[in-house]
Design an enzyme around this catalytic site. Structure first.
Site, PDB file in Angstrom:
ATOM      1  CB  SER A   1       1.333 -13.392  34.311  1.00  0.00           C
ATOM      2  OG  SER A   1       1.362 -14.440  33.357  1.00  0.00           O
TER       3      SER A   1
ATOM      4  CG  HIS B   1       1.336 -15.926  43.602  1.00  0.00           C
ATOM      5  ND1 HIS B   1       2.447 -15.134  43.629  1.00  0.00           N
ATOM      6  CD2 HIS B   1       0.290 -15.102  43.345  1.00  0.00           C
ATOM      7  CE1 HIS B   1       2.094 -13.883  43.382  1.00  0.00           C
ATOM      8  NE2 HIS B   1       0.797 -13.829  43.217  1.00  0.00           N
ATOM      9  N   GLY B   2      -0.483 -19.938  44.328  1.00  0.00           N
ATOM     10  CA  GLY B   2      -0.564 -21.386  44.137  1.00  0.00           C
ATOM     11  C   GLY B   2      -1.242 -22.072  45.310  1.00  0.00           C
TER      12      GLY B   2
ATOM     13  CG  ASP C   1      -1.009 -10.760  38.015  1.00  0.00           C
ATOM     14  OD1 ASP C   1      -1.019 -10.010  39.004  1.00  0.00           O
ATOM     15  OD2 ASP C   1      -1.059 -12.012  38.091  1.00  0.00           O
TER      16      ASP C   1
ATOM     17  CG  HIS D   1      -1.297 -10.560  44.451  1.00  0.00           C
ATOM     18  ND1 HIS D   1      -0.869 -10.689  43.158  1.00  0.00           N
ATOM     19  CD2 HIS D   1      -1.557  -9.243  44.623  1.00  0.00           C
ATOM     20  CE1 HIS D   1      -0.854  -9.511  42.573  1.00  0.00           C
ATOM     21  NE2 HIS D   1      -1.255  -8.609  43.441  1.00  0.00           N
ATOM     22  N   GLY D   2      -2.894 -14.409  45.437  1.00  0.00           N
ATOM     23  CA  GLY D   2      -2.934 -15.789  45.919  1.00  0.00           C
ATOM     24  C   GLY D   2      -4.300 -16.185  46.445  1.00  0.00           C
ATOM     25  N   GLY D   3      -5.352 -15.798  45.714  1.00  0.00           N
ATOM     26  CA  GLY D   3      -6.731 -16.043  46.187  1.00  0.00           C
ATOM     27  C   GLY D   3      -7.138 -17.505  46.178  1.00  0.00           C
TER      28      GLY D   3
HETATM   29  P1  13P Z   1      -3.320 -17.879  42.705  1.00  0.00           P
HETATM   30  O1  13P Z   1      -2.670 -18.476  41.509  1.00  0.00           O
HETATM   31  O2  13P Z   1      -2.818 -18.422  43.975  1.00  0.00           O
HETATM   32  O3  13P Z   1      -4.807 -17.929  42.605  1.00  0.00           O
HETATM   33  O4  13P Z   1      -2.892 -16.339  42.728  1.00  0.00           O
HETATM   34  C1  13P Z   1      -3.166 -15.528  41.623  1.00  0.00           C
HETATM   35  C2  13P Z   1      -2.512 -14.221  41.760  1.00  0.00           C
HETATM   36  O5  13P Z   1      -2.313 -13.696  42.828  1.00  0.00           O
HETATM   37  C3  13P Z   1      -2.106 -13.546  40.517  1.00  0.00           C
HETATM   38  O6  13P Z   1      -1.412 -12.388  40.759  1.00  0.00           O
END
Ligand code: 13P
Length: 291
Positions: free
Chosen positions: A51, A179-180, A86, A209-211
């Site tokens: 990022s 995310h998170g 990112d 995203h947000g895995g």
């Molecule tokens: P998480 O922080 O939820 O795993 O998401 C990461 C992400 O999507 C980075 O772009």
């Protein structure tokens, strides 16, 4: 000669093979080493996400690119590795192209759509001139990422088609992901949106995203519907923090030379390697370097 590769080929293969490549975000040297080492052990292609905030923390994109290149040589990493910006701003994308990243994401999802189109178009051309892959985003992803807060929108499939037609290599479309850590009342991914987007964009790999914290059955369903890249950051952060806290709470930092950063950070680093292994099983990317 750079050892890094664009993410295009690995994602094309993932789409065909019905699995997903992971993007693990890196935040420091230890994480990078852990992720590269584990992916080599799994013979898996990987995308290292950086990022803008993490890039700044690690002393700039040039430092990050040099660290990853040199680490790959020293650790004898032979699996395909893409170094990817990112959620990049327009300026961040330009900097990463210059710094030797092999992949960028331009996140224009918060801009008026016409501006997102214009900037994405320009960056597609600049990236492709240098053989770099590019991801774009439609429908902002919820949660907070480096101070950018999205509301977890579902992308408009027509807008996805317009961005896809600009020649991006893979597309992040919001499908209710955030995310998170997911709140307890999170309704889950919108597979209806995913199916509609897929119908519009055809064979372009989709990015989730947000895995962190998406139940395995939803991940597998998303992969079956065309998701080929899944981003993970928070889960590594949680694993790293938990293992470090346990080490300190057990008083191990007071035993012998337990305070030595090489010892202090080892449990956290091992926990990240475990997280990579768990994701390999759910996403199906083990052995992807040989495919
Ligand atoms: P998480 O922080 O939820 O795993 O998401 C990461 C992400 O999507 C980075 O772009």
């Amino acid at each position: 000669m750079s050892r890094l590769v664009p993410a295009t080929e690995m994602l094309k293969k993932a789409l065909e093979g019905k699995y997903a490549i992971a993007q693990f975000n890196i935040n420091n040297l230890e994480w990078t080493k852990a992720i590269l080492t584990e992916c080599q052990a799994l013979n898996a292609a990987v995308i290292l996400g950086v990022s803008e905030g993490a890039g700044k923390y690690m002393c700039g994109f040039n430092t990050v690119a040099a660290m990853v290149e040199n680490m790959m040589e020293t650790l004898n990493i032979t699996v395909p590795v893409a170094l990817h910006l990112d959620h990049g701003s327009y300026e961040g994308c330009l900097k990463c192209i210059e710094a030797g990243f092999s992949s960028i994401m331009f996140d224009g999802s918060h801009l008026p759509f016409e501006e997102n189109i214009a900037k994405t178009r320009e960056l597609v051309q600049l990236a492709h001139e240098k053989g770099i892959s590019i991801e774009a985003e439609v429908g902002s992803i919820g949660g907070e990422e480096d101070g950018v807060v999205g509301m977890g929108e579902c992308a408009d499939p027509e807008e996805c088609k317009k961005i896809a037609d600009l020649g991006v290599d893979f597309l992040a479309a919001g499908i209710g992901n955030i995310h998170g850590v997911y709140p307890a009342n999170w309704p889950g991914l919108s597979f209806e949106t995913l199916a509609k987007v897929k119908e519009k964009i055809g064979d372009l790999p989709l990015v989730l995203h947000g895995g962190t914290g998406i139940p395995a059955d939803q991940i597998k369903k998303a992969i079956s519907l065309g998701v080929s890249k899944i981003n993970v950051n928070t889960e590594c952060q949680l694993a790293f923090a938990k293992a470090t806290r346990e080490y300190i709470e057990a008083g191990k930092d007071r035993e012998g030379k337990g305070f030595d950063p090489r010892k202090l950070l080892k449990p956290g680093t091992d926990a990240i390697m475990e997280t990579v292994k768990e994701k390999a099983e759910i996403f199906g990317f083990e052995g992807s370097a040989a495919k």
